[in-house]
Motif scaffolding. Sequence first.
Motif, PDB file in Angstrom:
ATOM      1  N   GLN A 194     -20.282  24.405  50.318  1.00 37.79           N
ATOM      2  CA  GLN A 194     -20.646  25.597  51.077  1.00 37.79           C
ATOM      3  C   GLN A 194     -20.038  26.817  50.400  1.00 37.79           C
ATOM      4  O   GLN A 194     -18.849  26.813  50.059  1.00 37.79           O
ATOM      5  CB  GLN A 194     -20.145  25.519  52.521  1.00 37.79           C
ATOM      6  N   PHE A 195     -20.833  27.851  50.193  1.00 40.56           N
ATOM      7  CA  PHE A 195     -20.334  29.114  49.629  1.00 40.56           C
ATOM      8  C   PHE A 195     -19.986  30.088  50.743  1.00 40.56           C
ATOM      9  O   PHE A 195     -20.716  30.229  51.729  1.00 40.56           O
ATOM     10  CB  PHE A 195     -21.387  29.765  48.722  1.00 40.56           C
ATOM     11  N   TRP A 196     -18.828  30.713  50.587  1.00 42.06           N
ATOM     12  CA  TRP A 196     -18.463  31.888  51.370  1.00 42.06           C
ATOM     13  C   TRP A 196     -18.390  33.065  50.411  1.00 42.06           C
ATOM     14  O   TRP A 196     -18.128  32.867  49.204  1.00 42.06           O
ATOM     15  CB  TRP A 196     -17.109  31.701  52.045  1.00 42.06           C
ATOM     16  N   LEU A 197     -18.594  34.267  50.911  1.00 42.55           N
ATOM     17  CA  LEU A 197     -18.471  35.484  50.109  1.00 42.55           C
ATOM     18  C   LEU A 197     -17.346  36.345  50.675  1.00 42.55           C
ATOM     19  O   LEU A 197     -17.196  36.466  51.895  1.00 42.55           O
ATOM     20  CB  LEU A 197     -19.783  36.272  50.105  1.00 42.55           C
ATOM     21  N   GLN A 198     -16.547  36.918  49.779  1.00 38.96           N
ATOM     22  CA  GLN A 198     -15.420  37.754  50.188  1.00 38.96           C
ATOM     23  C   GLN A 198     -15.517  39.100  49.475  1.00 38.96           C
ATOM     24  O   GLN A 198     -15.092  39.240  48.329  1.00 38.96           O
ATOM     25  CB  GLN A 198     -14.100  37.063  49.841  1.00 38.96           C
ATOM     26  N   PRO A 199     -16.077  40.131  50.137  1.00 40.09           N
ATOM     27  CA  PRO A 199     -16.253  41.425  49.463  1.00 40.09           C
ATOM     28  C   PRO A 199     -14.964  42.221  49.287  1.00 40.09           C
ATOM     29  O   PRO A 199     -14.847  43.007  48.341  1.00 40.09           O
ATOM     30  CB  PRO A 199     -17.237  42.168  50.370  1.00 40.09           C
ATOM     31  N   LYS A 200     -13.989  42.045  50.191  1.00 36.08           N
ATOM     32  CA  LYS A 200     -12.722  42.790  50.066  1.00 36.08           C
ATOM     33  C   LYS A 200     -11.551  41.837  50.289  1.00 36.08           C
ATOM     34  O   LYS A 200     -11.415  40.859  49.580  1.00 36.08           O
ATOM     35  CB  LYS A 200     -12.719  43.979  51.022  1.00 36.08           C
ATOM     36  N   GLY A 201     -10.701  42.142  51.284  1.00 35.69           N
ATOM     37  CA  GLY A 201      -9.541  41.298  51.542  1.00 35.69           C
ATOM     38  C   GLY A 201      -9.924  39.965  52.168  1.00 35.69           C
ATOM     39  O   GLY A 201     -11.092  39.743  52.526  1.00 35.69           O
ATOM     40  N   PRO A 202      -8.937  39.050  52.325  1.00 36.39           N
ATOM     41  CA  PRO A 202      -9.221  37.727  52.879  1.00 36.39           C
ATOM     42  C   PRO A 202      -9.922  37.750  54.232  1.00 36.39           C
ATOM     43  O   PRO A 202     -10.731  36.876  54.539  1.00 36.39           O
ATOM     44  CB  PRO A 202      -7.828  37.090  52.993  1.00 36.39           C
ATOM     45  N   ASP A 203      -9.632  38.779  55.048  1.00 36.51           N
ATOM     46  CA  ASP A 203     -10.243  38.850  56.380  1.00 36.51           C
ATOM     47  C   ASP A 203     -11.734  39.128  56.337  1.00 36.51           C
ATOM     48  O   ASP A 203     -12.432  38.956  57.341  1.00 36.51           O
ATOM     49  CB  ASP A 203      -9.559  39.939  57.219  1.00 36.51           C
ATOM     50  N   VAL A 258     -15.500  24.021  50.571  1.00 36.08           N
ATOM     51  CA  VAL A 258     -15.868  25.434  50.586  1.00 36.08           C
ATOM     52  C   VAL A 258     -15.408  26.108  49.300  1.00 36.08           C
ATOM     53  O   VAL A 258     -14.275  25.904  48.850  1.00 36.08           O
ATOM     54  CB  VAL A 258     -15.245  26.146  51.809  1.00 36.08           C
ATOM     55  N   LEU A 259     -16.305  26.926  48.716  1.00 42.93           N
ATOM     56  CA  LEU A 259     -15.976  27.775  47.574  1.00 42.93           C
ATOM     57  C   LEU A 259     -16.141  29.219  48.016  1.00 42.93           C
ATOM     58  O   LEU A 259     -17.247  29.627  48.392  1.00 42.93           O
ATOM     59  CB  LEU A 259     -16.888  27.483  46.383  1.00 42.93           C
ATOM     60  N   VAL A 260     -15.055  29.985  47.993  1.00 40.22           N
ATOM     61  CA  VAL A 260     -15.091  31.388  48.391  1.00 40.22           C
ATOM     62  C   VAL A 260     -15.170  32.249  47.136  1.00 40.22           C
ATOM     63  O   VAL A 260     -14.261  32.233  46.307  1.00 40.22           O
ATOM     64  CB  VAL A 260     -13.844  31.773  49.212  1.00 40.22           C
ATOM     65  N   LEU A 261     -16.252  32.998  46.997  1.00 35.48           N
ATOM     66  CA  LEU A 261     -16.450  33.862  45.832  1.00 35.48           C
ATOM     67  C   LEU A 261     -15.962  35.267  46.162  1.00 35.48           C
ATOM     68  O   LEU A 261     -16.437  35.890  47.125  1.00 35.48           O
ATOM     69  CB  LEU A 261     -17.929  33.920  45.441  1.00 35.48           C
ATOM     70  N   LEU A 293     -27.128  30.579  44.016  1.00 35.25           N
ATOM     71  CA  LEU A 293     -26.042  30.030  44.814  1.00 35.25           C
ATOM     72  C   LEU A 293     -26.543  28.944  45.760  1.00 35.25           C
ATOM     73  O   LEU A 293     -25.907  27.894  45.929  1.00 35.25           O
ATOM     74  CB  LEU A 293     -25.340  31.136  45.606  1.00 35.25           C
ATOM     75  N   LYS A 294     -27.694  29.180  46.373  1.00 30.58           N
ATOM     76  CA  LYS A 294     -28.244  28.192  47.305  1.00 30.58           C
ATOM     77  C   LYS A 294     -28.607  26.891  46.575  1.00 30.58           C
ATOM     78  O   LYS A 294     -28.338  25.794  47.070  1.00 30.58           O
ATOM     79  CB  LYS A 294     -29.466  28.771  48.018  1.00 30.58           C
ATOM     80  N   ALA A 295     -29.200  27.031  45.398  1.00 29.03           N
ATOM     81  CA  ALA A 295     -29.576  25.833  44.630  1.00 29.03           C
ATOM     82  C   ALA A 295     -28.334  25.048  44.213  1.00 29.03           C
ATOM     83  O   ALA A 295     -28.314  23.812  44.277  1.00 29.03           O
ATOM     84  CB  ALA A 295     -30.389  26.244  43.405  1.00 29.03           C
ATOM     85  N   PHE A 296     -27.276  25.755  43.808  1.00 26.43           N
ATOM     86  CA  PHE A 296     -26.024  25.104  43.408  1.00 26.43           C
ATOM     87  C   PHE A 296     -25.405  24.380  44.604  1.00 26.43           C
ATOM     88  O   PHE A 296     -24.953  23.234  44.491  1.00 26.43           O
ATOM     89  CB  PHE A 296     -25.056  26.161  42.860  1.00 26.43           C
ATOM     90  N   ALA A 297     -25.367  25.059  45.763  1.00 22.67           N
ATOM     91  CA  ALA A 297     -24.780  24.460  46.965  1.00 22.67           C
ATOM     92  C   ALA A 297     -25.523  23.193  47.363  1.00 22.67           C
ATOM     93  O   ALA A 297     -24.914  22.183  47.723  1.00 22.67           O
ATOM     94  CB  ALA A 297     -24.789  25.473  48.108  1.00 22.67           C
ATOM     95  N   ASP A 298     -26.855  23.241  47.284  1.00 24.60           N
ATOM     96  CA  ASP A 298     -27.655  22.058  47.637  1.00 24.60           C
ATOM     97  C   ASP A 298     -27.410  20.913  46.654  1.00 24.60           C
ATOM     98  O   ASP A 298     -27.285  19.756  47.052  1.00 24.60           O
ATOM     99  CB  ASP A 298     -29.145  22.419  47.659  1.00 24.60           C
ATOM    100  N   GLN A 299     -27.360  21.241  45.367  1.00 21.71           N
ATOM    101  CA  GLN A 299     -27.209  20.214  44.344  1.00 21.71           C
ATOM    102  C   GLN A 299     -25.842  19.532  44.419  1.00 21.71           C
ATOM    103  O   GLN A 299     -25.735  18.311  44.262  1.00 21.71           O
ATOM    104  CB  GLN A 299     -27.408  20.813  42.952  1.00 21.71           C
TER     105      GLN A 299
END
Length: 439
Positions: free
Chosen positions: A227-236, A200-203, A217-223
């Motif tokens: 798996q990408f996660w997105l973190q807009p604010k704090g870890p939660d 997992v890579l959390v951006l 992001l989807k093309a990178f994950a497939d290649q």
Amino acid sequence: MTEPRRNPIATVESLDYEGHGVAHVDGKTIFLDGALPFETVEYSSYRKKPTFENAQVTAVLTESFMRTKPKCVHFGVCGGCSLQHAEAGAQVAAKQRVMEENLARIGEVKPETLLTPIYGPTWGYRHRARLSARFVAKKGTVLVGFHEKRSSFIADMRSCEILPKKISDLLVPLRELVMQLSIRERMPQIELALGEHVDVLVLRIMDPISPADEELLKAFADQHTVQFWLQPKGPDTAYPFYPLDAPQLSYSLPEFGIVMPYKPTEFTQVNPHINRVLVGRAIRLLDPQPGERIADLFCGLGNFTLPIARRGATVVGIEGSQQLVERAIENAGKNGLADKTEFSVANLFEMTPEIMADLGHFDRMLIDPPRDGAMEVCKSIDPEHGPKRIVYVSCNPATLARDANVLVNVKGYKMKTAGVVNMFPHTGHVESMAWFEKE
């Protein structure tokens, strides 16, 4: 013709707990980056105080038998490692010495015996990491990696020897990916969490991503099968983005038949190989018996709690994070141990004898605190009716020594044994474990 003035010279005596060489010159303690015990070095100080100086080695005049060639091409610039110039076995020996010196000097205690150090793979071991990302306009590129030594700049890294090769090989592709994103100046961090069935890579995103970003992001994950996660604010706030059907992030403890799911922003040990050995040794030292009531303090998501319960004891896990306690309860259920465990949220840094008494009697106790240690817990243990055995897992030899002083010299425990755990090869981090017994 006069010779050019040389830098001052020092003879290195030991390593400190951060991996710096320690020397004494004209009554001052000199902490030397890049120096090893038994070496004579020239140095240049970058920080001077009345009683000590921090310095960088400029020349090694006499080499230590511990010295070896660093494997990483970025060593010396990147701040991620400080000890690659020391042979792996020597690193472990130096950490053992740091632990012993702290116990003697700070704790005024000495274990009856020393444990054999725990160590394992020295390269590609790091399954958790937090990488910084930054668009550097002057260079016309994006940098992804660890910070440079003593700097806020990001090292220009194209590989990393302590990350698994698959992830090391992604550093350059990640730079190229971030360069193409609309939010390349608003994405300061990439957190890595590598599980047994998914990476997992959390951006950390400061602005929403665009539809074009989504496709990239989807093309990178497939290649690259991540798996990408997105973190807009704090870890939660982190959430899975793509692919949504990826396996759950987890690690296992085969000796105990346990699988531990977790979220990528939740705390787990960075080195799963060493964690398995660490847990096994801790349980053997604790020696839980069926029918006993045992406390696991700073229990996290149940890394020690569930293995203790698997041995038949009833375990009370206490942790300061509500999120981790919820994960621990889930993990106990998934591993069929809900009836042997109970978890609660409490600030263990504010423990008192009264709160400890209200928790009831414990036959044994495992303590696994963060770097600040567990001083209030140790002070709150009843010397007459407290647990007969305590196993203390530490990530800071200074606070272990301080707390050991309380347990031995105030509460009357014997320090039976202690030893280091090389959880972070090539760094100065000293993890250790100690067993205390009431006789």
